[in-house]
Design a protein around this motif. Structure first.
Motif, PDB file in Angstrom:
ATOM      1  N   ILE A   4      41.357  35.353  41.782  1.00  0.00           N
ATOM      2  CA  ILE A   4      41.894  36.521  41.067  1.00  0.00           C
ATOM      3  C   ILE A   4      40.818  37.585  40.942  1.00  0.00           C
ATOM      4  CG2 ILE A   4      42.707  37.372  38.828  1.00  0.00           C
ATOM      5  CD1 ILE A   4      44.278  34.803  38.517  1.00  0.00           C
ATOM      6  N   ARG A   5      39.619  37.167  40.574  1.00  0.00           N
ATOM      7  CA  ARG A   5      38.520  38.131  40.420  1.00  0.00           C
ATOM      8  C   ARG A   5      38.218  38.834  41.741  1.00  0.00           C
ATOM      9  NH1 ARG A   5      35.400  35.132  37.709  1.00  0.00           N
ATOM     10  NH2 ARG A   5      34.093  34.287  39.361  1.00  0.00           N
ATOM     11  N   ALA A   7      40.330  39.302  44.250  1.00  0.00           N
ATOM     12  CA  ALA A   7      41.461  40.192  44.551  1.00  0.00           C
ATOM     13  C   ALA A   7      41.390  41.461  43.698  1.00  0.00           C
ATOM     14  CB  ALA A   7      42.781  39.470  44.313  1.00  0.00           C
ATOM     15  N   GLN A   8      41.017  41.315  42.442  1.00  0.00           N
ATOM     16  CA  GLN A   8      40.907  42.482  41.565  1.00  0.00           C
ATOM     17  C   GLN A   8      39.779  43.407  42.014  1.00  0.00           C
ATOM     18  OE1 GLN A   8      40.661  40.287  37.861  1.00  0.00           O
ATOM     19  NE2 GLN A   8      42.745  40.901  37.310  1.00  0.00           N
ATOM     20  N   LEU A  11      41.032  45.204  45.003  1.00  0.00           N
ATOM     21  CA  LEU A  11      41.997  46.220  44.569  1.00  0.00           C
ATOM     22  C   LEU A  11      41.287  47.458  44.046  1.00  0.00           C
ATOM     23  CD1 LEU A  11      44.741  47.380  43.837  1.00  0.00           C
ATOM     24  CD2 LEU A  11      44.737  45.927  41.800  1.00  0.00           C
ATOM     25  N   VAL A  31      43.714  46.351  36.168  1.00  0.00           N
ATOM     26  CA  VAL A  31      43.896  45.222  37.086  1.00  0.00           C
ATOM     27  C   VAL A  31      44.322  43.938  36.378  1.00  0.00           C
ATOM     28  CG1 VAL A  31      42.344  46.138  38.840  1.00  0.00           C
ATOM     29  CG2 VAL A  31      41.443  44.619  37.065  1.00  0.00           C
ATOM     30  N   ASP A  32      44.319  43.920  35.062  1.00  0.00           N
ATOM     31  CA  ASP A  32      44.740  42.742  34.311  1.00  0.00           C
ATOM     32  C   ASP A  32      46.170  42.851  33.786  1.00  0.00           C
ATOM     33  OD1 ASP A  32      42.294  41.236  34.445  1.00  0.00           O
ATOM     34  OD2 ASP A  32      41.425  42.698  33.063  1.00  0.00           O
ATOM     35  N   ASP A  70      48.843  41.449  46.288  1.00  0.00           N
ATOM     36  CA  ASP A  70      48.046  40.227  46.215  1.00  0.00           C
ATOM     37  C   ASP A  70      47.630  39.952  44.776  1.00  0.00           C
ATOM     38  OD1 ASP A  70      46.648  37.972  47.195  1.00  0.00           O
ATOM     39  OD2 ASP A  70      44.798  39.131  47.400  1.00  0.00           O
ATOM     40  N   THR A  71      47.155  40.958  44.081  1.00  0.00           N
ATOM     41  CA  THR A  71      46.721  40.796  42.697  1.00  0.00           C
ATOM     42  C   THR A  71      47.896  40.431  41.796  1.00  0.00           C
ATOM     43  OG1 THR A  71      44.926  42.366  43.058  1.00  0.00           O
ATOM     44  CG2 THR A  71      45.507  41.902  40.776  1.00  0.00           C
TER      45      THR A  71
END
Length: 91
Positions: A4-5, A7-8, A11, A31-32, A70-71
């Motif tokens: 996740i990190r 991908a973020q 992004l 992003v969260d 993706d995110t």
């Protein structure tokens, strides 16, 4: 989760690239927040459609849209990259 990190971070980079190349800047991104990301994906998609219809110039949005999707999937506990790898291994 590490994925996740990653991908973020990806992004954020794609968002900055797109925003720097765009004449009209996008609103800030969180992003969260899945809701914010969904709205951003819809906004970018609409902007891209208008660009094509009116022959306006704006940067390509494919990489940004991919990073957003993706995110969003990762925030929903689905890793498409892992799923694709499993699918390739089964073939």
């Amino acid at each position: 989760m590490e994925r996740i990190r990653e991908a973020q971070e990806h992004l954020v980079k794609e968002f900055e690239i797109y925003n720097n190349a765009s004449a009209k800047k996008l609103p800030p991104i969180d992003v969260d927040c899945p809701e914010n990301l969904e709205n951003m994906l819809e906004f970018v998609t609409r902007r891209e459609s208008l660009k094509q219809a009116k022959k306006l110039s704006s940067p390509p949005a494919a990489k940004l849209k991919s990073a957003l999707a993706d995110t969003l999937l990762l925030l929903d506990n689905f890793d498409i990259k892992l799923s694709k790898e499993k699918g390739a291994a089964e073939s």
